[in-house]
Design an enzyme around this catalytic site. Structure first.
Site, PDB file in Angstrom:
ATOM      1  CE  LYS A  78      -3.772  -2.707   2.029  1.00  0.00           C
ATOM      2  NZ  LYS A  78      -4.428  -3.058   3.260  1.00  0.00           N
ATOM      3  CD  GLN A 104      -3.720  -5.065   6.261  1.00  0.00           C
ATOM      4  OE1 GLN A 104      -3.586  -3.957   5.493  1.00  0.00           O
ATOM      5  NE2 GLN A 104      -4.038  -6.012   5.784  1.00  0.00           N
ATOM      6  CG  ASP A 115     -10.138  -1.038   4.413  1.00  0.00           C
ATOM      7  OD1 ASP A 115      -9.676  -1.630   3.330  1.00  0.00           O
ATOM      8  OD2 ASP A 115      -9.697  -1.222   5.539  1.00  0.00           O
TER       9      ASP A 115
END
Ligand code: GUN
Length: 281
Positions: A51, A95, A118
């Site tokens: 990322k 995460q 997300d």
């Protein structure tokens, strides 16, 4: 035909990089993505590194905040509150998975919906299921982009999704439904799974078991999307949920692992970060 998520994502990232170049003049700064990594799970470390690398390619500012496995839940929630309040932060990604002593749902719900890159926040999930504007979860969004880029007609097709996770199975089923596919959601308790998967014109597999889908489970000409990221127990190499070598000759379109869905997920994260950034002005 093999759909290269690596190539498609490289093209899309180059387009985004071009757009982001104009942001300092237009908005006074570039988008800022903050990634929070708790602990040192090797897979998570590798995803977070990917990322950061993609952010650099696109010109997005990336801050990765690492905290020890032992961080108390309250402390993680405080960190999120401070990122929510920070006007220079446009996107927040925690995460997953988190350590067992931390309630993931609570953490996700603590992220400001407008910074939820997300698309996991309950309000974003609700908006998705009500067909309202929302941030789409990255992997499902990437899968639809790949199907469209490959020229796959989705409307009217029999789509089978294996796996019912909040991250992939459920949202990709909804997106396929929104594209007018007839969607079957299969899972570990599905009886006669091979019979169900053989009926699929589009098969999306997100179960996390190496080479679980064998050639006898796939019809000639099917479109096969492999979301799995596993270690092959025999070779130790990265492999998908689909036995690629056996199924590639049968499938009309198939995605490889690595280089398929994975890069598209990261690419959509970049896109979501830019969208969240733009909405702030
Ligand atoms: N862990 C595995 N996939 C994902 C993802 O898409 N987002 C986050 N935050 N964690 C993950």
């Amino acid at each position: 035909m093999i759909i290269s998520g690596k190539e498609l994502s490289a093209r899309l990232k180059a387009e985004m990089a071009e757009e982001v170049k104009g942001f300092p003049a237009k908005y006074g700064r570039v988008p800022h993505l903050v990634v929070v990594l708790v602990g040192d799970n090797p897979a998570s470390v590798s995803y977070v590194t990917g990322k950061a690398k993609a952010s650099a390619e696109v010109g997005i500012r990336n801050t990765t905040i690492r905290r020890p496995e032992s961080i108390p839940e309250a402390e993680l929630l405080e960190l999120i509150a401070s990122l929510n309040a920070d006007a220079e932060v446009d996107g927040i990604l925690v995460q997953l998975p988190l350590p067992k002593h931390i309630d993931e749902d609570k953490v996700i719900a603590a992220i400001d919906k407008s910074k939820d890159v997300d698309g996991f926040h309950p309000l974003n999930v609700a908006a998705l299921w009500q067909k309202q504007p929302c941030t789409l979860p990255c992997t499902p969004k990437g899968i639809i982009k790949m199907l469209k880029a490959a020229g796959v007609e989705i409307a009217g097709k029999r789509a089978v999704v294996i796996g019912r996770s909040n991250i992939v199975g459920l949202p990709v089923s909804k997106l396929l439904l929104d594209e007018n596919a007839t969607v079957t959601m299969a899972h570990s308790r599905t009886r006669n799974l091979a019979e169900v998967t053989r009926g699929a014109e589009i098969l999306v597999v997100a179960i996390g078991r190496p080479k679980f889908i064998t050639a006898d489970m796939v019809s000639e000409g099917a479109v096969v999307i492999d979301v799995g990221v596993n270690r092959d127990p025999e070779t130790g190499k990265l492999c998908g949920d689909v036995d690629f070598a056996a199924i590639e000759p049968k499938a009309s379109v198939i995605t490889p692992v690595p280089g398929g869905v994975g890069p598209m997920t990261i690419c959509c994260l970049m896109e979501n970060t830019i969208e969240c950034f733009k909405r702030r002005f």
